[in-house]
Design a protein around this motif. Structure first.
Motif, mmCIF file in Angstrom:
data_model
loop_
_atom_site.group_PDB
_atom_site.id
_atom_site.type_symbol
_atom_site.label_atom_id
_atom_site.label_comp_id
_atom_site.label_asym_id
_atom_site.label_seq_id
_atom_site.Cartn_x
_atom_site.Cartn_y
_atom_site.Cartn_z
ATOM 1 N N SER A 149 0.803 -1.223 0.000
ATOM 2 C CA SER A 149 0.000 0.000 0.000
ATOM 3 C C SER A 149 0.837 1.274 0.000
ATOM 4 C CB SER A 149 -0.935 0.011 1.214
ATOM 5 O OG SER A 149 -0.191 0.136 2.425
ATOM 6 N N LEU A 150 2.138 1.152 0.255
ATOM 7 C CA LEU A 150 2.990 2.339 0.276
ATOM 8 C C LEU A 150 2.922 3.060 -1.075
ATOM 9 C CD1 LEU A 150 6.150 0.852 2.055
ATOM 10 C CD2 LEU A 150 4.351 2.282 3.059
ATOM 11 N N GLY A 151 2.690 4.335 -1.034
ATOM 12 C CA GLY A 151 2.616 5.105 -2.271
ATOM 13 C C GLY A 151 1.234 5.211 -2.856
ATOM 14 N N CYS A 152 0.276 4.440 -2.325
ATOM 15 C CA CYS A 152 -1.089 4.553 -2.871
ATOM 16 C C CYS A 152 -2.143 4.526 -1.765
ATOM 17 C CB CYS A 152 -1.363 3.453 -3.899
ATOM 18 S SG CYS A 152 -1.203 1.778 -3.276
ATOM 19 N N ARG A 153 -1.726 4.734 -0.529
ATOM 20 C CA ARG A 153 -2.686 4.751 0.572
ATOM 21 C C ARG A 153 -3.666 5.920 0.403
ATOM 22 N NH1 ARG A 153 0.799 3.092 6.014
ATOM 23 N NH2 ARG A 153 1.496 1.073 5.179
ATOM 24 N N GLY A 154 -4.906 5.659 0.762
ATOM 25 C CA GLY A 154 -5.936 6.679 0.645
ATOM 26 C C GLY A 154 -6.627 6.695 -0.702
ATOM 27 N N ARG A 155 -6.080 5.976 -1.683
ATOM 28 C CA ARG A 155 -6.764 5.914 -2.981
ATOM 29 C C ARG A 155 -8.065 5.136 -2.843
ATOM 30 N NH1 ARG A 155 -2.881 4.116 -7.904
ATOM 31 N NH2 ARG A 155 -4.959 3.709 -8.778
ATOM 32 N N PRO A 156 -9.084 5.482 -3.612
ATOM 33 C CA PRO A 156 -10.342 4.727 -3.559
ATOM 34 C C PRO A 156 -10.112 3.274 -3.969
ATOM 35 C CG PRO A 156 -10.642 6.813 -4.709
ATOM 36 C CD PRO A 156 -9.178 6.644 -4.514
ATOM 37 N N LEU A 157 -10.703 2.352 -3.231
ATOM 38 C CA LEU A 157 -10.592 0.927 -3.530
ATOM 39 C C LEU A 157 -11.910 0.461 -4.130
ATOM 40 C CD1 LEU A 157 -8.658 -1.518 -3.204
ATOM 41 C CD2 LEU A 157 -9.800 -1.993 -1.029
ATOM 42 N N GLU A 158 -11.853 -0.054 -5.361
ATOM 43 C CA GLU A 158 -13.060 -0.413 -6.095
ATOM 44 C C GLU A 158 -13.541 -1.826 -5.809
ATOM 45 O OE1 GLU A 158 -13.656 -0.913 -10.747
ATOM 46 O OE2 GLU A 158 -13.910 1.161 -10.115
ATOM 47 N N SER A 159 -12.607 -2.754 -5.578
ATOM 48 C CA SER A 159 -13.001 -4.154 -5.390
ATOM 49 C C SER A 159 -11.894 -4.920 -4.690
ATOM 50 C CB SER A 159 -13.315 -4.819 -6.742
ATOM 51 O OG SER A 159 -12.153 -4.836 -7.566
ATOM 52 N N VAL A 160 -12.284 -6.046 -4.096
ATOM 53 C CA VAL A 160 -11.345 -6.985 -3.485
ATOM 54 C C VAL A 160 -11.724 -8.376 -3.972
ATOM 55 C CG1 VAL A 160 -10.391 -7.925 -1.346
ATOM 56 C CG2 VAL A 160 -11.152 -5.530 -1.432
ATOM 57 N N PHE A 161 -10.723 -9.184 -4.303
ATOM 58 C CA PHE A 161 -10.987 -10.534 -4.801
ATOM 59 C C PHE A 161 -10.082 -11.509 -4.056
ATOM 60 C CE2 PHE A 161 -11.339 -14.175 -7.457
ATOM 61 C CZ PHE A 161 -12.430 -14.022 -8.292
ATOM 62 N N PHE A 162 -10.690 -12.478 -3.361
ATOM 63 C CA PHE A 162 -9.949 -13.549 -2.709
ATOM 64 C C PHE A 162 -9.950 -14.755 -3.645
ATOM 65 C CE2 PHE A 162 -11.380 -10.887 0.783
ATOM 66 C CZ PHE A 162 -10.275 -10.833 1.621
ATOM 67 N N GLY A 163 -8.783 -15.033 -4.250
ATOM 68 C CA GLY A 163 -8.685 -16.126 -5.203
ATOM 69 C C GLY A 163 -7.711 -17.185 -4.732
ATOM 70 N N GLY A 164 -7.684 -18.306 -5.455
ATOM 71 C CA GLY A 164 -6.838 -19.397 -5.001
ATOM 72 C C GLY A 164 -6.434 -20.342 -6.113
ATOM 73 N N GLY A 165 -6.142 -21.617 -5.685
ATOM 74 C CA GLY A 165 -6.471 -22.234 -4.435
ATOM 75 C C GLY A 165 -7.965 -22.231 -4.109
#
Length: 407
Positions: free
Chosen positions: A54-70
């Motif tokens: 996250s260094l260098g982009c903290r505070g940016r809007p987060l559009e989605s999270v994906f837990f993939g695998g596995g």
């Protein structure tokens, strides 16, 4: 390269273990160690990785999270909740944040989806693959048709109606009627999204070493066309090579990949892409692939296996590698915003693709694959490969461009 602003940002979290490695799978997945799933240690490593990424982009809007695998559904809901909570602290989570969790129907316990919902999961991608137990056995899957039906019932009970079903076709000894029967059973379950893709023999897999009897190319194409027509009749709009959505419920996370957005990748083997408008650059990263080495790394920096600033040529190609998967294609405005390059750099390959009937262009300086271009997508993408690229460059960039998700 000149960027007016960074593109949308997503987060990909790789959870690499599964109960058993499937013989067709070329993803970075590994059977659970005999000593058991190292869940606590791995989640701690992921949190450490997230802080560094996250260094260098903290505070940016987060559009989605994906837990993939596995198989992410091997992990407890409390682990998912810890990771999501920290991500929301580090970034400006958008209202209606899409959080997808991949799940294997054979690993879902009663009440588990309700726990994932409470942890912040809003969307589930269920790896059904087939509803024919004979095909599931041939694929080495650990679940049955009944397990998928039970998992969907659990999703409904938890109020998670926004779910995807992964479905494969051209399976060992499968006929077109078999493929349609599979699809009908999937549609009967009322998914919001279907990922429908052909089984292929990928390098390094057990199926490549010992190929099963598969339908020939013409039979596979007949299955694809028949299933595309059925999905359209059922109200599913195809928006990408293998992705179909009902009621405009496309996967926002994957759309961000295909539109060449930014994403952080944490976990063993995860890939990331980050735009720095101030430096005028786009950087790709890759984490250490082996879970054991990832866990043993003494620092977050030691978990990074590769950092690569993209050249102008690679930027143009990687954009096209992704965006040409979209049925609607892309326009000049998106290309220029995401690559920082002028539309004119595509003039040569675009003319070549048009001459072969693989793309069509619009009055708004846009292009989209034709039906022929969709069928022969690899040929179309290769036209945009930089002329100076080394042999094997297409395969390398293809791996980096697609972090390893399906639906």
């Amino acid at each position: 390269m000149t960027f007016a602003a960074p593109p949308p940002l997503s987060l990909y979290v790789h959870l690499p273990w599964c109960v058993r490695k499937c013989p067709y799978c070329d993803f970075n997945s590994h059977a659970v160690p005999s000593a058991g799933l190292p869940e606590r240690a791995y989640v701690a490593a992921l949190l450490d990785d997230l802080e560094y990424a996250s260094l260098g982009c903290r505070g940016r809007p987060l559009e989605s999270v994906f837990f993939g695998g596995g198989t992410p559904s091997l992990f407890a809901a409390t682990s998912i909740e810890r990771l999501l909570a920290r991500a929301k602290q580090l970034f400006a989570a958008e209202a209606g944040l899409e959080v997808t969790l991949e799940a294997n129907p054979g690993t879902v316990e009663r009440g588990r989806f309700a726990e994932y919902r409470d942890a912040g999961v809003t969307r589930v991608s269920l790896g059904a693959q087939s509803f024919d137990d004979r095909c599931l056995a041939a694929l080495g899957r650990i679940h049955s048709r009944g397990d998928t039906l039970a998992a969907v019932s659990e999703l409904r009970a938890a109020g998670l109606d926004n779910f995807n079903l992964d479905l494969m076709y051209a399976l060992p000894e499968q006929t077109p009627d078999d493929a349609l029967a599979d699809l009908e059973q999937a549609l009967d379950l009322g998914p919001a999204h279907v990922s429908h893709y052909q089984l292929t023999l990928e390098p390094g897999t057990a199926f490549e070493r010992r190929p099963p009897p598969l339908p020939d190319e013409d039979e596979a194409f007949a299955m694809q066309v028949a299933c595309q027509l059925r999905l359209a009749a059922a109200g599913f709009a195809q928006y990408e090579v293998s992705a179909y959505a009902s009621g405009a419920r496309e996967c926002r996370h994957n759309l961000n990949y295909w539109r060449f957005g930014d994403y952080l990748g944490i976990g063993a083997g995860a890939h990331g892409k980050l735009t720095d408008p101030n430096a005028g650059s786009v950087t790709r990263t890759a984490r250490v692939r082996q879970p054991g080495r990832y866990l043993a790394a003494p620092s977050p920096v030691a978990r990074v296996a590769e950092t690569h600033v993209l050249s102008a040529d690679d930027l143009a190609f990687e954009f096209c590698l992704n965006a040409l998967r979209l049925v609607a294609g892309f326009d000049a405005e998106l290309f220029e915003a995401r690559t920082g390059l002028p539309w004119s750099v595509l003039a040569g390959p675009l003319a070549a693709a048009q001459a072969r009937g693989l793309v069509t262009t619009g009055a708004d300086r846009g292009l989209s694959p034709t039906t022929l271009g969709q069928r022969f997508l690899n040929d179309l993408q290769a036209i945009f490969l930089p002329a100076h690229s080394k042999p094997g460059g297409f395969e390398r960039l293809a791996v980096l461009a697609m972090p390893g998700t399906i639906g």
